[in-house]
Design a protein around this motif. Structure first.
Motif, PDB file in Angstrom:
ATOM      1  N   ILE A  31      32.025  27.966  37.582  1.00  0.00           N
ATOM      2  CA  ILE A  31      31.966  28.824  38.756  1.00  0.00           C
ATOM      3  C   ILE A  31      30.772  29.765  38.647  1.00  0.00           C
ATOM      4  O   ILE A  31      30.158  29.913  37.589  1.00  0.00           O
ATOM      5  CB  ILE A  31      33.259  29.639  38.951  1.00  0.00           C
ATOM      6  N   ASP A  32      30.463  30.388  39.785  1.00  0.00           N
ATOM      7  CA  ASP A  32      29.364  31.353  39.834  1.00  0.00           C
ATOM      8  C   ASP A  32      29.848  32.726  39.365  1.00  0.00           C
ATOM      9  O   ASP A  32      31.026  33.061  39.486  1.00  0.00           O
ATOM     10  CB  ASP A  32      28.832  31.494  41.261  1.00  0.00           C
ATOM     11  N   LEU A  33      28.908  33.518  38.875  1.00  0.00           N
ATOM     12  CA  LEU A  33      29.146  34.937  38.636  1.00  0.00           C
ATOM     13  C   LEU A  33      28.120  35.728  39.433  1.00  0.00           C
ATOM     14  O   LEU A  33      26.931  35.387  39.443  1.00  0.00           O
ATOM     15  CB  LEU A  33      29.018  35.286  37.155  1.00  0.00           C
ATOM     16  N   ALA A  34      28.578  36.764  40.105  1.00  0.00           N
ATOM     17  CA  ALA A  34      27.672  37.656  40.817  1.00  0.00           C
ATOM     18  C   ALA A  34      27.284  38.809  39.905  1.00  0.00           C
ATOM     19  O   ALA A  34      27.937  39.077  38.892  1.00  0.00           O
ATOM     20  CB  ALA A  34      28.328  38.168  42.086  1.00  0.00           C
ATOM     21  N   VAL A  35      26.218  39.494  40.263  1.00  0.00           N
ATOM     22  CA  VAL A  35      25.733  40.634  39.479  1.00  0.00           C
ATOM     23  C   VAL A  35      25.415  41.776  40.435  1.00  0.00           C
ATOM     24  O   VAL A  35      24.599  41.623  41.355  1.00  0.00           O
ATOM     25  CB  VAL A  35      24.472  40.269  38.664  1.00  0.00           C
ATOM     26  N   ALA A  36      26.067  42.920  40.240  1.00  0.00           N
ATOM     27  CA  ALA A  36      25.848  44.105  41.073  1.00  0.00           C
ATOM     28  C   ALA A  36      25.153  45.177  40.247  1.00  0.00           C
ATOM     29  O   ALA A  36      25.755  45.732  39.315  1.00  0.00           O
ATOM     30  CB  ALA A  36      27.172  44.634  41.611  1.00  0.00           C
ATOM     31  N   ASP A  37      23.896  45.435  40.551  1.00  0.00           N
ATOM     32  CA  ASP A  37      23.096  46.409  39.786  1.00  0.00           C
ATOM     33  C   ASP A  37      23.223  46.181  38.285  1.00  0.00           C
ATOM     34  O   ASP A  37      23.449  47.120  37.506  1.00  0.00           O
ATOM     35  CB  ASP A  37      23.520  47.839  40.147  1.00  0.00           C
ATOM     36  N   GLY A  38      23.120  44.923  37.881  1.00  0.00           N
ATOM     37  CA  GLY A  38      23.147  44.566  36.472  1.00  0.00           C
ATOM     38  C   GLY A  38      24.529  44.353  35.890  1.00  0.00           C
ATOM     39  O   GLY A  38      24.653  43.999  34.718  1.00  0.00           O
ATOM     40  N   MET A  39      25.569  44.533  36.681  1.00  0.00           N
ATOM     41  CA  MET A  39      26.945  44.421  36.195  1.00  0.00           C
ATOM     42  C   MET A  39      27.566  43.137  36.731  1.00  0.00           C
ATOM     43  O   MET A  39      27.862  43.039  37.921  1.00  0.00           O
ATOM     44  CB  MET A  39      27.753  45.632  36.654  1.00  0.00           C
ATOM     45  N   PRO A  40      27.773  42.121  35.899  1.00  0.00           N
ATOM     46  CA  PRO A  40      28.363  40.869  36.381  1.00  0.00           C
ATOM     47  C   PRO A  40      29.795  41.070  36.873  1.00  0.00           C
ATOM     48  O   PRO A  40      30.530  41.929  36.381  1.00  0.00           O
ATOM     49  CB  PRO A  40      28.349  39.965  35.134  1.00  0.00           C
ATOM     50  N   ALA A  46      34.789  38.556  41.340  1.00  0.00           N
ATOM     51  CA  ALA A  46      35.437  38.528  42.655  1.00  0.00           C
ATOM     52  C   ALA A  46      34.669  39.288  43.733  1.00  0.00           C
ATOM     53  O   ALA A  46      34.146  38.693  44.671  1.00  0.00           O
ATOM     54  CB  ALA A  46      36.858  39.066  42.548  1.00  0.00           C
ATOM     55  N   MET A  47      34.569  40.616  43.620  1.00  0.00           N
ATOM     56  CA  MET A  47      34.078  41.394  44.762  1.00  0.00           C
ATOM     57  C   MET A  47      33.490  42.724  44.302  1.00  0.00           C
ATOM     58  O   MET A  47      33.945  43.316  43.324  1.00  0.00           O
ATOM     59  CB  MET A  47      35.238  41.638  45.729  1.00  0.00           C
ATOM     60  N   ALA A  48      32.470  43.178  45.028  1.00  0.00           N
ATOM     61  CA  ALA A  48      31.888  44.500  44.800  1.00  0.00           C
ATOM     62  C   ALA A  48      31.576  45.125  46.150  1.00  0.00           C
ATOM     63  O   ALA A  48      31.373  44.416  47.137  1.00  0.00           O
ATOM     64  CB  ALA A  48      30.619  44.399  43.956  1.00  0.00           C
ATOM     65  N   GLY A  49      31.544  46.453  46.184  1.00  0.00           N
ATOM     66  CA  GLY A  49      31.297  47.082  47.465  1.00  0.00           C
ATOM     67  C   GLY A  49      30.870  48.527  47.338  1.00  0.00           C
ATOM     68  O   GLY A  49      30.956  49.139  46.272  1.00  0.00           O
ATOM     69  N   ILE A  50      30.409  49.075  48.464  1.00  0.00           N
ATOM     70  CA  ILE A  50      29.970  50.460  48.544  1.00  0.00           C
ATOM     71  C   ILE A  50      30.552  51.070  49.814  1.00  0.00           C
ATOM     72  O   ILE A  50      30.525  50.448  50.882  1.00  0.00           O
ATOM     73  CB  ILE A  50      28.430  50.544  48.523  1.00  0.00           C
TER      74      ILE A  50
END
Length: 369
Positions: free
Chosen positions: A163-172, A175-179
């Motif tokens: 599966i894929d992993l996403a990265v939010a500002d360097g943090m893998p 599931a989900m990230a948001g602001i």
């Protein structure tokens, strides 16, 4: 047969033994790594690590016994690593990989899964999940059973998928990230409420904040023209579920090589009711209250500092969040009936199919949504 004592494994043992030690009130028997027979018997059973958030386990001794029995029945040698405030699983999982664990179980919530996934990405060591958190978004998206026995059976005997992993500002994250509002709700929900009410705790906290002021957001997808709007929250998902098992991003798949984005911009209570209707019914219909997009690189900026979260873990507030994707970087164990599947590539027409779905749904939702 080569003995474990001949491998680099024992060099990691002193560090592991310290990390593995459970509080005395939880000890029922020596941990497997402390048993001399593991290293001197000449029997090479594959090692499986259980990275455990003990705050999520009511009966830690009983939990360990069940895991040990399941591992022994399948010829594995288990050891247990308990997370702390200083190490929520990242360092422990890396230790397990260095100690040649061939399988790692994450026992906890989405935060524990995220930490284990970060350590295992690119190693080829598979991750199995024992879902014990409030939302369990990654486990739900993968079809992992919620019952301990069935989840153990999946981990030891399920299929392997990448599966894929996403990265939010360097943090893998998995599931989900948001602001914005989503992170504010996560931050404001007391742990005691989550433990007692589960996902309903988030719903209650969120309802109290629906009338807040929107912010100006600029969202750039794959380096394209910026989208500028007033909104309450922008969420990027590798998986599409939100707490409670409802579908915010119906096109999202953990293995489709693309991220899904939701921009939530209700201006009043009626707008939130419409959004709630679409989420609870899995509708693909978009309008000014809820718009969804797909991209591999998402750059979000806001006109003020806002709360931010990654897989349910609140991070430092900020006025921006950049999210990218590492495709097929993590191996996971899933049931043979797992919903993880390959979705069409957006470059090959996924956007147009999504637009067609919107058109078909629009007439059906003009009254309800």
């Amino acid at each position: 047969m080569r003995k474990l004592i001949e491998s680099p494994l024992p060099r990691a043992v002193p560090h592991l033994c310290g990390a593995l030690a459970l509080p005395s009130r939880h000890r029922t028997a020596p941990l497997p790594w402390g048993q001399a027979s593991v290293f001197n018997s000449g029997i090479e059973s594959p090692a499986v690590a259980f990275v455990v958030n003990s705050t999520r386990v009511r009966d830690l001794s009983g939990f360990r016994r069940r895991c040990q029995r399941a591992a022994a029945a399948r010829g594995w040698e288990p050891f247990f690593l308990e997370t702390t405030l200083a190490d929520r699983g990242l360092g422990l999982t890396r230790d397990a990989v260095r100690a040649r664990a061939r399988l790692v179980f994450s026992a906890g919530g989405d935060g524990t899964v995220r930490a284990c996934a970060q350590a295992l990405a690119g190693t080829g060591v598979p991750l199995a999940i024992l879902p014990m958190g409030t939302a369990n978004l990654a486990a739900r998206a993968l079809g992992v059973p919620s019952r301990l026995g069935a989840a153990l059976a999946t981990g030891f005997g399920g299929e392997e998928r990448r599966i894929d992993l996403a990265v939010a500002d360097g943090m893998p994250f998995a599931a989900m990230a948001g602001i914005g509002l989503d992170a504010a709700v996560v931050d404001a929900t007391p742990p005691a409420c989550k433990a007692g009410l589960g996902w309903l705790a988030y719903a209650g906290t969120g309802a109290a904040r629906l009338r807040g002021r929107p912010s100006w957001f600029t969202v750039r997808l794959d380096g394209g023209e910026p989208l500028t709007m007033r909104a309450r929250s922008v969420v990027a998902g590798n998986a599409g579920l939100v707490p409670g098992g409802f579908t915010l991003l119906p096109e999202a798949r953990l293995d489709d090589g693309v991220l899904d984005v939701a921009i939530l911009a209700p201006a009043d209570l009626l707008g939130w009711i419409r959004v709630a209707y679409r989420v609870t019914t899995g509708s693909r219909y978009d309008d000014r209250h809820l718009t969804r997009h797909r991209a591999r690189l998402i750059e979000i900026t806001a006109d003020t500092e806002l709360p931010r979260e990654v897989d349910g873990e609140v991070i430092t507030p900020g006025s921006s969040l950049t999210i990218s994707l590492n495709q097929s970087s993590l191996t996971v164990r899933v049931p043979s009936s797992s919903p993880v599947r390959r979705a069409p590539d957006p470059v090959r027409g996924e956007r147009s199919r999504h637009d067609q779905d919107n058109s078909k749904d629009q007439a059906a939702h003009q009254v309800g949504g």
